[in-house]
Scaffold this active site. Structure first.
Site, PDB file in Angstrom:
ATOM      1  N   ASP A   1      55.196 -47.526 -55.873  1.00 12.16           N
ATOM      2  CA  ASP A   1      56.158 -47.837 -57.165  1.00 12.16           C
ATOM      3  C   ASP A   1      55.479 -48.957 -57.985  1.00 12.16           C
ATOM      4  O   ASP A   1      55.285 -49.835 -57.294  1.00 12.16           O
ATOM      5  CB  ASP A   1      57.540 -48.083 -56.910  1.00 12.16           C
ATOM      6  CG  ASP A   1      58.351 -46.844 -56.173  1.00 12.16           C
ATOM      7  OD1 ASP A   1      57.793 -45.984 -55.791  1.00 12.16           O
ATOM      8  OD2 ASP A   1      59.409 -47.136 -56.155  1.00 12.16           O
TER       9      ASP A   1
ATOM     10  N   HIS B   1      51.827 -45.494 -49.754  1.00 10.53           N
ATOM     11  CA  HIS B   1      51.570 -44.213 -48.953  1.00 10.53           C
ATOM     12  C   HIS B   1      50.164 -43.562 -49.493  1.00 10.53           C
ATOM     13  O   HIS B   1      49.452 -44.144 -50.015  1.00 10.53           O
ATOM     14  CB  HIS B   1      52.721 -43.385 -49.550  1.00 10.53           C
ATOM     15  CG  HIS B   1      53.763 -43.713 -49.214  1.00 10.53           C
ATOM     16  ND1 HIS B   1      54.946 -43.397 -48.281  1.00 10.53           N
ATOM     17  CD2 HIS B   1      54.619 -44.771 -49.587  1.00 10.53           C
ATOM     18  CE1 HIS B   1      56.008 -43.816 -48.200  1.00 10.53           C
ATOM     19  NE2 HIS B   1      56.047 -44.527 -49.034  1.00 10.53           N
TER      20      HIS B   1
ATOM     21  N   SER C   1      52.497 -56.831 -54.958  1.00  7.88           N
ATOM     22  CA  SER C   1      51.064 -57.277 -55.057  1.00  7.88           C
ATOM     23  C   SER C   1      50.186 -56.277 -55.868  1.00  7.88           C
ATOM     24  O   SER C   1      51.024 -55.394 -57.070  1.00  7.88           O
ATOM     25  CB  SER C   1      50.486 -57.303 -54.012  1.00  7.88           C
ATOM     26  OG  SER C   1      49.182 -58.151 -54.006  1.00  7.88           O
TER      27      SER C   1
END
Length: 275
Positions: free
Chosen positions: A80, A139, A242
């Site tokens: 995200d 992911h 980050s």
């Protein structure tokens, strides 16, 4: 031993606070305050009061797996995030942010051969910025083989938009973990995890020997045989927000996103050209 940069000390101190498990009543106050202050959307996660530390809240897992395209041609967002920049590399130059470019050869560090660095010259790049309110796990964007991981110690400058605009070579100065990946068809790309202020740790689940924000001063190299990961697989997390940078071989990806797009893990962000 060299004196560690102040950003590392600050990040370590914040990490100690975030990892502290306070009495349940006080931890609930900390967690709910953070959710309200940062505007976290907790609809896909457990109640904030159930997490035993602030770090457990940062690194929360989804209650239910997200659905994403299983089509081999669909390359999905690994996290995200906000797309701060994306586009085509000019030889080995990529944009940190509009008007500020850097050399990807330098980003990859000294433990990749020039031939390995050349894989992505004139290819495509995407910068994903995870803010403190975002889901912090990352992911796998497509079925792949991991060939090599390199941990590059560095600083912990903030990677938000104001910082990107004022500090040239920010990604190159910050600590990072670089993964060299290969597709089933033999195409190459990199997934680069970039640290930031208060990101005490970048976890890589398939290689627990990688210890970020530690005492290492030299690059550490990890080679893998037969390490295959599937699209959508959770392979670690940032402890706080980050950046992830993806660098892909020329003509491997047709990007479907643009600067300032907000994406979520599982969104199709590019078409993979297998030929």
């Amino acid at each position: 031993m060299n004196k560690r940069h102040i950003t590392s000390a600050v990040s370590q101190l914040f990490g100690k606070f975030a990892n502290k498990e306070f009495p349940h009543w006080f931890q609930k106050i900390v967690n709910y305050s953070y959710v309200k202050l940062m505007g976290l959307d907790m609809s896909e996660f457990h109640d904030p009061g159930t997490y035993k530390s602030l770090n457990a809240l940062f690194t929360r897992k989804l209650k239910e797996p997200r659905k994403f395209s299983l089509d081999a041609e669909d390359f999905i967002a690994p996290c995200d995030s906000l797309i701060t920049e994306c586009g085509r590399l000019i030889e080995d130059y990529a944009l940190q942010i509009k008007g500020m470019r850097y050399k990807t050869d330098n980003l990859l560090g000294k433990n990749f051969t020039q031939a390995e660095k050349d894989y992505v010259h004139n290819g495509e790049f995407v910068n994903f910025y995870l803010s403190p309110k975002d889901y912090h796990r990352y992911h796998i964007p497509m079925n792949l083989q991991v060939l090599k991981a390199v941990h590059i110690p560095g600083k912990f400058y903030p990677v938000n938009i104001p910082s990107l605009k004022k500090r040239l070579n920010l990604f190159i100065e910050n600590e990072r973990v670089v993964l060299l990946c290969k597709t089933q068809e033999g195409k190459y790309f990199y997934i680069i995890l970039v640290s930031a202020l208060n990101v005490g740790v970048m976890k890589v689940s398939f290689e627990p020997r990688i210890q970020t924000n530690a005492d290492a001063e030299e690059e550490q190299v990890y080679l893998f045989e037969n390490l295959y990961l599937d699209k959508g697989e959770d392979f670690g997390c940032f402890e706080m927000g980050s950046t992830i940078v993806i660098l892909a071989q020329e003509d491997m990806l047709e990007l479907l996103v643009k600067e300032n797009d907000k994406v979520k893990f599982g969104d199709t962000i590019a078409k993979y050209n297998s030929k």
